[in-house]
Write a protein that holds these residues in place. Sequence first.
Motif, PDB file in Angstrom:
ATOM      1  N   SER A 286       0.818  -1.217   0.000  1.00  0.00           N
ATOM      2  CA  SER A 286       0.000   0.000   0.000  1.00  0.00           C
ATOM      3  C   SER A 286       0.852   1.267   0.000  1.00  0.00           C
ATOM      4  O   SER A 286       0.483   2.271  -0.613  1.00  0.00           O
ATOM      5  N   GLU A 287       2.007   1.248   0.670  1.00  0.00           N
ATOM      6  CA  GLU A 287       2.852   2.436   0.727  1.00  0.00           C
ATOM      7  C   GLU A 287       3.906   2.460  -0.370  1.00  0.00           C
ATOM      8  O   GLU A 287       4.639   3.438  -0.493  1.00  0.00           O
ATOM      9  N   LEU A 288       3.964   1.390  -1.152  1.00  0.00           N
ATOM     10  CA  LEU A 288       5.008   1.309  -2.173  1.00  0.00           C
ATOM     11  C   LEU A 288       4.894   2.455  -3.177  1.00  0.00           C
ATOM     12  O   LEU A 288       5.899   2.990  -3.643  1.00  0.00           O
ATOM     13  N   VAL A 289       3.653   2.841  -3.500  1.00  0.00           N
ATOM     14  CA  VAL A 289       3.448   3.867  -4.517  1.00  0.00           C
ATOM     15  C   VAL A 289       3.961   5.229  -4.072  1.00  0.00           C
ATOM     16  O   VAL A 289       4.099   6.139  -4.898  1.00  0.00           O
ATOM     17  N   SER A 290       4.219   5.404  -2.787  1.00  0.00           N
ATOM     18  CA  SER A 290       4.769   6.676  -2.312  1.00  0.00           C
ATOM     19  C   SER A 290       6.248   6.576  -2.000  1.00  0.00           C
ATOM     20  O   SER A 290       6.857   7.553  -1.559  1.00  0.00           O
ATOM     21  N   ARG A 291       6.849   5.412  -2.227  1.00  0.00           N
ATOM     22  CA  ARG A 291       8.257   5.202  -1.898  1.00  0.00           C
ATOM     23  C   ARG A 291       9.137   5.075  -3.141  1.00  0.00           C
ATOM     24  O   ARG A 291      10.306   5.469  -3.100  1.00  0.00           O
ATOM     25  N   ARG A 292       8.600   4.521  -4.196  1.00  0.00           N
ATOM     26  CA  ARG A 292       9.400   4.291  -5.407  1.00  0.00           C
ATOM     27  C   ARG A 292       9.379   5.549  -6.277  1.00  0.00           C
ATOM     28  O   ARG A 292       8.315   6.008  -6.708  1.00  0.00           O
ATOM     29  N   PRO A 293      10.527   6.128  -6.590  1.00  0.00           N
ATOM     30  CA  PRO A 293      10.533   7.335  -7.415  1.00  0.00           C
ATOM     31  C   PRO A 293       9.959   7.122  -8.804  1.00  0.00           C
ATOM     32  O   PRO A 293       9.292   8.009  -9.336  1.00  0.00           O
ATOM     33  N   ASP A 294      10.177   5.932  -9.398  1.00  0.00           N
ATOM     34  CA  ASP A 294       9.634   5.708 -10.737  1.00  0.00           C
ATOM     35  C   ASP A 294       8.111   5.626 -10.706  1.00  0.00           C
ATOM     36  O   ASP A 294       7.439   6.086 -11.644  1.00  0.00           O
ATOM     37  N   VAL A 470      14.717   7.390  -1.059  1.00  0.00           N
ATOM     38  CA  VAL A 470      14.698   8.755  -1.591  1.00  0.00           C
ATOM     39  C   VAL A 470      13.498   9.509  -1.027  1.00  0.00           C
ATOM     40  O   VAL A 470      12.432   8.934  -0.819  1.00  0.00           O
ATOM     41  N   PRO A 471      13.639  10.802  -0.781  1.00  0.00           N
ATOM     42  CA  PRO A 471      12.560  11.581  -0.157  1.00  0.00           C
ATOM     43  C   PRO A 471      11.509  12.030  -1.151  1.00  0.00           C
ATOM     44  O   PRO A 471      11.456  13.186  -1.568  1.00  0.00           O
ATOM     45  N   VAL A 472      10.661  11.115  -1.600  1.00  0.00           N
ATOM     46  CA  VAL A 472       9.573  11.482  -2.502  1.00  0.00           C
ATOM     47  C   VAL A 472       8.261  11.422  -1.726  1.00  0.00           C
ATOM     48  O   VAL A 472       8.128  10.702  -0.751  1.00  0.00           O
TER      49      VAL A 472
END
Length: 492
Positions: A286-294, A470-472
Motif C-alpha cells: 500500500s505504501e510502495l506507490v509513495s516510496r518508489r521514485p519511478d 529517496v525523499p519522494v
Amino acid sequence: MISQTTRKLLPALAALSLAACASTHGIAPEGTMRSADRLHSERALGNTKLSNVAWPGASWWNGLGDPQLDRLIKDGLADAPSVAAANARVRKAFAQAGLAEAGIYPTLGASAQESHIQLPETLAPAPIGGKLMHSTILSLNFSWAPDIWGGKHAKYDAAIGQARAQEVDVQAARASLIQNITQTYVGLDQAYEMRDVAAQDAKRNAGLRVLAAQRVKAGIDNQIVLSQIISAEEAAHQQQKAAEQQIVALKTTLAMLAGQGPDYGLSIERPNLNTPAIAIPSTLPSELVSRRPDVVAARWRVEAASRGIDASKADFYPSLNLSAMLGVAAGNLKDLFGSDALLVYGGPAISLPILDGGRLRNQLRGSDADFDLAVAGYDQAVLTAMRDIVDAVQTARALDSEIASAKASRAAADKSARLTQQRRQAGLATQLDVLNAQKPLLQLDQQIKQLQSKRIDAWVRLNVALGGGVPVNEAAVSTAFDKKNDSKGNPQ
C-alpha cells in the motif's frame, strides 16, 4: 469593466459554446488506474520477516558497515554527470511550465515607430504625390485572451505535472547511481576474495609440485602426475592474475561512478562488508506507490496527461480575445502630444472552429491516448516494483539456504582435513594426503564467497526496489489527481 458591446456578445458566446460541446461526443480515454493493493504477495513473500522500519533510510547502504562505501557514494552524488543531467532536465521542464503559465495573463507592450513614405505622382497627384511624408507613432498595446474554459490553466497544470515527474526522476537517477556504486563495490569485495582463494590454491599446488617431483625422482610416480600438478598450479596463478586485473578494473569503474579520474580509484582500499538480514515492510504494497521514485513520477505523468485532456477539450469552445491600443500619432514631433494626435483602437473578438478537418477531435484522441499510455506506464511501474521486491526476497532466501549448505559441507571438509593432518602426525598419512585434503576446502571457500556476494547484492536490490530511501512524496500528486478524476479513475 465589460463594455456594452462585450455584454451583447456574451449570449452569442454561450450559444456557440453549447454547439461546440457536442463535437467531443464519443471520445474518451480507456485507461483506468488500479490500486497497488490488488497485487497480492502474501504467499510469495511468506516466511519473510515483517518490520515497520524495513523501508530503506536515506543512507541505507550503511547497513553494509563500510565507511569507505559511504564516501564513494557521497562523492558520486556530488559530481556524477547523470545526476547533473537530470537536474538540468528539471530546470528545463519548469521553464516550459513557466511559458505555459505566461499565456494565462494579459500582455502589455510599448512601441515607438517612425516611418517615411513618398508616393509617386503617377499614383497620387500633388500635393500628396512626390512629397516625402513623415509619421511618428507612440503606443501602448494591450492583449488578453481570458481563460474562460480553463484550457490555459490545464496546459499549465499539465506542464507542472511533467516538471514534477522530472523532479522525481532526479531522485531515481540518484537511486540508480547509488545502486551501481554499491553493486560495483560488492563486486570488488568478491574479486579480492577470489584473488585470495587463487593465491592459496597456487600455494597448495606448489607444495604438491615439490612432493610430486620428489616422488618422480624416487620412481614412485610418473611425469604425468607431475605435469597435471604443474598445470593446476599455473591455472591457479592465472586465476590470481585475472582477479587482480578485475580489482583494478572495478576500482576504475568506481572512480568513474564517483565522477572522478582513474587515480581516484588507486586510493580505494579493500572492502569490508557485512551481510545484513532481509526484512520487508509490513505495509507493503500500500505504501510502495509513495516510496518508489519511478512510481511517483509515473503518477505525476498520469496527472499531467489528464490535464492535457482538459486542455484539448477547451479548444472546442469559443475563444474571446480582448485587445486595445492607446497611443499618439503625428506627422511631426511638435504635434505628437496634441489632443488631435490621440490614437485609440480596441475591442473584443470571438472565434470558434467550425470546419477544421477533424483536427480538434484527433487532437483530443491523442490526448486520451497519452492518458492511457501514462496509466499503463504507472501500472507497469507498480508491477515492476513488486516483481523486483519479490525477486530480491526469493533470491536472498534461496541464497541463505545455499550458503548454509555450503558452510555445512565446508565444516565436513575441514574436519576431514584436520583428521588427515592428525593421521600424518601419527605416521598414517603423507603430506601429499594433507595437501589433497585442502583442495575441497578452497573450492568451498570460493563457492561460499560467491554466494555471499550474491546474497549482499540481493539485499542491495531489495533496498532499491523498496524505493532506495529517496525523499519522494506521493500525497501531493494523489490530492491533485483525485480532485480532477471520477471514481473510475478517468478525467472528468
